[in-house]
Scaffold this motif. Structure first.
Motif, short mmCIF file in Angstrom:
data_model
loop_
_atom_site.label_atom_id
_atom_site.label_comp_id
_atom_site.label_asym_id
_atom_site.label_seq_id
_atom_site.Cartn_x
_atom_site.Cartn_y
_atom_site.Cartn_z
N ARG A 182 40.46 20.44 38.18
CA ARG A 182 41.87 20.43 38.57
C ARG A 182 42.12 21.59 39.52
O ARG A 182 41.63 22.70 39.28
N GLN A 183 42.86 21.34 40.55
CA GLN A 183 43.18 22.41 41.49
C GLN A 183 44.44 23.14 41.04
O GLN A 183 45.42 22.52 40.63
N GLY B 76 44.96 25.36 38.47
CA GLY B 76 45.05 25.86 37.10
C GLY B 76 44.34 24.92 36.13
O GLY B 76 44.00 23.79 36.46
N HIS B 77 44.14 25.41 34.92
CA HIS B 77 43.50 24.60 33.89
C HIS B 77 44.46 23.54 33.37
O HIS B 77 45.68 23.68 33.46
N HIS B 78 43.90 22.48 32.81
CA HIS B 78 44.70 21.46 32.16
C HIS B 78 45.35 22.04 30.91
O HIS B 78 44.90 23.05 30.37
N ASP C 260 36.51 22.14 31.15
CA ASP C 260 37.70 22.12 31.99
C ASP C 260 37.47 23.09 33.13
O ASP C 260 37.10 24.24 32.90
N SER D 139 39.02 24.82 36.67
CA SER D 139 40.17 25.10 37.51
C SER D 139 39.67 25.64 38.83
O SER D 139 38.85 26.55 38.88
N TYR E 191 40.83 27.46 42.22
CA TYR E 191 41.90 28.27 42.82
C TYR E 191 41.62 28.46 44.29
O TYR E 191 40.53 28.71 44.68
#
Length: 174
Positions: free
Chosen positions: A73-74, A76-78, A170, A172, A174
């Motif tokens: 995910r771009q 931040g974390h889920h 997960d 992330s 940034y």
């Protein structure tokens, strides 16, 4: 290593804590020290020194890889709620890898499928998502890798980070 992964001997993953501080005695569960049981980190040896166990080499030609479910995910974390229902998980990438894979190797695989991770200033943050003994999901951040320059978390392996088959990764960007 057999094709079927056994979670730490006669104990099941529900039998012990998955981390945190150590409050005496063994039985820390499958997230314990290098053998699978016992306390984690410096508290294990007493006096602030970690117990050194010989690390078993993995022959990638003979050892079957494990399937890791990665959720990039771009920005931040889920949220943990995103992992609550197994039928509606976020978009995922399946990666076949071994327990001796380090975070740098995983970040290179993520760069292959995620164009935003290829940016020269990007950082890739890794976190494990797994159920605690009550069945609720827990997220534990394990490291950050910079896209183009080396860092201190690059050489951390899945085995050193106590990854277990079935945990989610997960990611992330940034």
């Amino acid at each position: 290593m057999a094709a079927m992964y056994h979670r730490g001997g006669p104990q099941d993953w529900r039998d012990g804590r998955r981390g945190g501080d150590f409050r005496g005695g063994f039985g820390d569960g499958p997230r314990g020290g290098p053998g699978g049981f016992g306390p984690r980190g410096a508290a294990a040896a007493g006096g602030g020194q970690a117990i050194q166990q010989p690390v078993e080499e993995i022959d990638r030609e003979k050892t079957c890889p494990l399937l890791m479910r990665v959720f990039p995910r771009q920005g931040g974390h889920h949220k943990l709620e995103d992992f609550a229902d197994r039928n509606s998980l976020p978009e995922e990438v399946a990666i076949y890898t071994w327990m001796d894979a380090d975070l740098r190797e995983l970040s290179d695989l993520i760069k292959d499928v995620s164009p935003e991770a290829r940016n020269r200033n990007s950082r890739i943050s890794f976190a494990f998502v797994y159920p605690d003994r009550r069945g609720r999901n827990v997220m534990r951040q394990v490291g950050v890798v910079h896209s183009t320059r080396p860092g201190e978390d690059d050489s951390k392996t899945l085995r050193q980070l106590n990854f277990q088959t079935g945990d989610y990764l997960d990611v992330s960007i940034y």
